[in-house]
Design an enzyme around this catalytic site. Structure first.
Site, PDB file in Angstrom:
ATOM      1  CE  LYS A 110      -4.444   1.385   1.566  1.00  0.00           C
ATOM      2  NZ  LYS A 110      -5.664   1.014   2.206  1.00  0.00           N
ATOM      3  CE  LYS A 190      -3.969 -17.750  -7.081  1.00  0.00           C
ATOM      4  NZ  LYS A 190      -4.294 -16.733  -6.149  1.00  0.00           N
ATOM      5  CE  LYS A 193     -10.993 -10.848  -2.259  1.00  0.00           C
ATOM      6  NZ  LYS A 193     -10.076 -11.907  -1.835  1.00  0.00           N
TER       7      LYS A 193
HETATM    8  P1  ADP Z   1      -8.417 -14.134  -4.302  1.00  0.00           P
HETATM    9  O1  ADP Z   1      -7.191 -14.497  -5.104  1.00  0.00           O
HETATM   10  O2  ADP Z   1      -9.670 -14.366  -5.031  1.00  0.00           O
HETATM   11  O3  ADP Z   1      -8.320 -12.756  -3.682  1.00  0.00           O
HETATM   12  P2  ADP Z   1      -7.847 -15.026  -1.659  1.00  0.00           P
HETATM   13  O4  ADP Z   1      -6.491 -14.438  -1.704  1.00  0.00           O
HETATM   14  O5  ADP Z   1      -8.865 -14.422  -0.755  1.00  0.00           O
HETATM   15  O6  ADP Z   1      -8.445 -15.160  -3.130  1.00  0.00           O
HETATM   16  O7  ADP Z   1      -7.686 -16.588  -1.367  1.00  0.00           O
HETATM   17  C1  ADP Z   1      -8.080 -17.272  -0.245  1.00  0.00           C
HETATM   18  C2  ADP Z   1      -7.470 -18.656  -0.386  1.00  0.00           C
HETATM   19  O8  ADP Z   1      -7.993 -19.321  -1.537  1.00  0.00           O
HETATM   20  C3  ADP Z   1      -5.962 -18.584  -0.593  1.00  0.00           C
HETATM   21  O9  ADP Z   1      -5.333 -18.948   0.579  1.00  0.00           O
HETATM   22  C4  ADP Z   1      -5.640 -19.582  -1.672  1.00  0.00           C
HETATM   23  O10 ADP Z   1      -5.099 -20.745  -1.070  1.00  0.00           O
HETATM   24  C5  ADP Z   1      -6.961 -19.984  -2.259  1.00  0.00           C
HETATM   25  N1  ADP Z   1      -7.056 -19.607  -3.679  1.00  0.00           N
HETATM   26  C6  ADP Z   1      -7.527 -18.449  -4.188  1.00  0.00           C
HETATM   27  N2  ADP Z   1      -7.528 -18.461  -5.530  1.00  0.00           N
HETATM   28  C7  ADP Z   1      -7.049 -19.672  -5.913  1.00  0.00           C
HETATM   29  C8  ADP Z   1      -6.815 -20.314  -7.171  1.00  0.00           C
HETATM   30  N3  ADP Z   1      -7.109 -19.711  -8.313  1.00  0.00           N
HETATM   31  N4  ADP Z   1      -6.304 -21.556  -7.168  1.00  0.00           N
HETATM   32  C9  ADP Z   1      -6.029 -22.192  -6.007  1.00  0.00           C
HETATM   33  N5  ADP Z   1      -6.232 -21.653  -4.790  1.00  0.00           N
HETATM   34  C10 ADP Z   1      -6.734 -20.420  -4.721  1.00  0.00           C
END
Ligand code: ADP
Ligand code: TRP
Length: 327
Positions: A110, A190, A193
């Site tokens: 940030k 990948k 969100k």
């Molecule tokens: P995002 O990438 O959507 O912001 P988060 O960072 O909140 O997701 O992810 C929460 C958990 O979900 C992470 O600890 C990760 O292990 C898992 N995760 C998120 N996206 C993926 C993905 N595309 N493939 C595998 N695991 C994922």
């Protein structure tokens, strides 16, 4: 061995969250004593809308229970239902060096963008350390991006124990969730969100179908043979289908004569079928808020019981006098 992890209620789970994290938490509940909580205090560093936070927190509980988190096997609670957390956070803060927090990525990123960070974001890792240390957690399964926070937790615990010549705090071990199957999103990157490429676990089937139909592919004609191992549709299909079904679809790819539309339809059908029991269970739970309340209350009672025991040890180690017992 106690396993503990926190899930921020900042968005509804997508397929990546499910296969990359939630399914693995659920699996662990069968092997270890598991504590899972909804990290609503952490979410306050990003969500500044009371109704939204309430809704996401409620949704997170319903989602986890519907997906198989079993309150008879694991303790599920809301972080903010355990007030001991904030007390321990303060005690840990008094032994946490600024330089340690300045290295943490959320704050550093940030700041690098020239954005102003508040004290909540800066001290986020200390609250997370309290989450872990309050329950004598041994193993903390997290995504790779959270491993730094486990290191910080160990540093803080070590420093506290060393300053006060105590073993009041138990050092946890991080366990990186298995991310070998990185779930691709509709653009082939990948799933996340943040990239507008995510498909939600509880998405309405119609919307889910629309998203599946939008998955990016190469421009091979129907007749041409295709490579399943270089295709997001097939990678996703593997998450839902059994070995025979996977082999059958792979053969159809290689043989030619099948368009990507057919593969997308197969993916859609298998995903809907895979999540159907969870969807049904979620509807039942949503219609029965009292049961969910009871689960969270029982979880918080169990978590507080353990937390108070550890907090008493920590208070005593650093010289706070025994509580006078006002409640
Ligand atoms: P995002 O990438 O959507 O912001 P988060 O960072 O909140 O997701 O992810 C929460 C958990 O979900 C992470 O600890 C990760 O292990 C898992 N995760 C998120 N996206 C993926 C993905 N595309 N493939 C595998 N695991 C994922
Ligand atoms: N920071 C974690 C995340 O964003 C969530 C979390 C909060 C957590 N407290 C925790 C994870 C304690 C493990 C242990 O994913």
């Amino acid at each position: 061995m106690r396993v503990l992890s926190g899930i921020q209620p900042t968005s509804r789970p997508h397929w990546g969250n499910y296969f990359g994290a939630i399914a693995q938490y659920i699996e662990l509940q069968h092997h270890e004593q598991a504590f899972y909580f909804i990290a609503d205090l952490h979410a306050l560093t990003t969500i500044r809308n009371a109704e939204q936070l309430r809704e996401y927190s409620r949704d997170a509980a319903l989602d986890l229970l519907a997906l198989g988190l079993d309150p008879a096997q694991a303790t599920l609670f809301l972080q903010s239902d355990v007030p001991e957390i904030t007390e321990l956070t303060w005690l840990l803060m008094t032994v946490t060096q600024m330089s340690l927090l300045e290295k943490c990525h959320a704050y550093k990123d940030k700041k690098a963008k020239g954005l102003a960070a508040d004290a909540g974001l800066f001290t986020y890792p200390v609250l997370m350390a309290a989450d872990i240390l309050l329950y004598d957690s041994d193993i903390v399964p997290v995504g790779a991006d959270q491993i730094q926070h486990i290191e910080v937790t160990r540093d803080i615990a070590q420093r506290f124990n060393s300053i006060y010549e105590t073993e009041a705090l138990t050092l946890p071990t991080g366990k990186t969730l298995d991310a070998t199957a990185k779930v691709p999103g509709t653009d082939g990157e990948k799933m996340s969100k943040s990239y507008d490429n995510a498909i939600g676990v509880f998405e309405a089937p119609k919307r889910m179908r629309k998203k599946i139909m939008s998955i990016k592919t190469d421009s091979k004609t129907v007749e041409e043979p295709k490579d399943p191992d270089n295709c997001a549709i097939y990678a996703l299909y593997q998450l839902f289908a059994d070995k025979d079904q996977q082999a059958e679809l792979a053969d159809r790819y290689r043989a030619g004569g099948m368009g990507y539309g057919d593969a997308k339809q197969a993916l859609y059908e298998s995903a809907v079928e895979y999540f159907a029991p969870a969807r049904e269970r979620r509807e039942e739970l949503a219609a029965d808020p009292a049961t969910v309340q009871d689960i969270l209350r029982d979880g918080a009672i169990a978590a507080r019981r353990k937390g108070q025991e550890v907090l008493d040890r920590v208070r005593s180690a650093c010289g706070l006098v025994a509580r006078v017992g006002t409640d």
